[in-house]
Design a protein around this motif. Sequence first.
Motif, PDB file in Angstrom:
ATOM      1  N   VAL A 149     -91.804  82.959 151.938  1.00  0.00           N
ATOM      2  CA  VAL A 149     -90.604  82.463 151.810  1.00  0.00           C
ATOM      3  C   VAL A 149     -90.255  83.644 152.509  1.00  0.00           C
ATOM      4  CG1 VAL A 149     -88.612  81.250 151.469  1.00  0.00           C
ATOM      5  CG2 VAL A 149     -91.179  80.414 151.741  1.00  0.00           C
ATOM      6  N   GLY A 150     -89.289  83.745 153.118  1.00  0.00           N
ATOM      7  CA  GLY A 150     -88.270  85.114 153.498  1.00  0.00           C
ATOM      8  C   GLY A 150     -88.960  86.530 153.690  1.00  0.00           C
ATOM      9  N   SER A 151     -89.474  87.113 153.659  1.00  0.00           N
ATOM     10  CA  SER A 151     -91.225  87.689 154.644  1.00  0.00           C
ATOM     11  C   SER A 151     -90.304  88.337 156.083  1.00  0.00           C
ATOM     12  CB  SER A 151     -92.143  88.134 154.469  1.00  0.00           C
ATOM     13  OG  SER A 151     -92.656  88.658 154.369  1.00  0.00           O
ATOM     14  N   ARG A 152     -89.924  89.518 156.281  1.00  0.00           N
ATOM     15  CA  ARG A 152     -89.968  89.380 157.869  1.00  0.00           C
ATOM     16  C   ARG A 152     -91.525  89.385 158.352  1.00  0.00           C
ATOM     17  NH1 ARG A 152     -84.945  93.819 158.006  1.00  0.00           N
ATOM     18  NH2 ARG A 152     -82.986  92.175 157.543  1.00  0.00           N
ATOM     19  N   LYS A 205     -85.320  86.649 146.978  1.00  0.00           N
ATOM     20  CA  LYS A 205     -85.042  85.584 148.033  1.00  0.00           C
ATOM     21  C   LYS A 205     -86.685  85.514 148.854  1.00  0.00           C
ATOM     22  CE  LYS A 205     -80.096  86.983 148.873  1.00  0.00           C
ATOM     23  NZ  LYS A 205     -79.232  87.250 150.011  1.00  0.00           N
ATOM     24  N   ALA A 206     -86.958  86.805 148.968  1.00  0.00           N
ATOM     25  CA  ALA A 206     -88.131  86.462 149.224  1.00  0.00           C
ATOM     26  C   ALA A 206     -89.691  86.730 148.007  1.00  0.00           C
ATOM     27  CB  ALA A 206     -88.921  88.244 150.223  1.00  0.00           C
TER      28      ALA A 206
END
Length: 219
Positions: free
Chosen positions: A155-158, A197-198
């Motif tokens: 989650v939250g990784s580009r 966040k990630a």
Amino acid sequence: MIMLIVNMNIRGLGGGTKARYIRQIIGSERAEFVCLQETKSKMLTEAKCFSLWGDNKIGWLHYDGDNGGGSLLSMWQKEAFSYLNHVMGKGFIVVFGKHLKSDFNCAVVNVYAACNLREKKTLWEELSSIKATSQEVVWCFCGDFNAIRRRSERVGSRGRDGLSSEINGFNSFIDANFLLDVPLVDKKFTWFNSNGKAKSRLDRVLVTEEWMEKWPTCK
């Protein structure tokens, strides 16, 4: 009796504070076997390992990686685990032995996978090959696999390019070796960035069906 294993990516052994932290966890969990990833140490001494455990009745193996990068440390309590032999290579330490309390032959694999997908595939192939030659023992693979099994585990990784290849390859490794994913308790993720966040589930424990049959309450 169930085999008690502590598994942790410690991101460097550091000084006395981290050593005390590791020793506290080993003691509180009554560990019989310990798998540490990313010691970031080129070499370790017997005295250092004794200090980490808080006891000198232990066996240990250290893989120093590339100048400390990707280094691994496996340790075990001699009164609980009888060492037989080992295989060591980039990203893994396989320790064969017997869990004395249950009189069961087993292999405990300490894993640290690189971020590069090609290197992960090489690691999966090598571990599969080693396992195929030793079917008479029950297996436990634990560590930082740097891979996920489904998109919901990150989650939250580009950086999502090549994610499908990673997922498919990792699941193929698990399925081909008839491994079971030991469930997490109270958490969905094992890695978080500094702002939270990630997050990802990169660390896990994979065991054979025979392991789970022997110790069905694994978690």
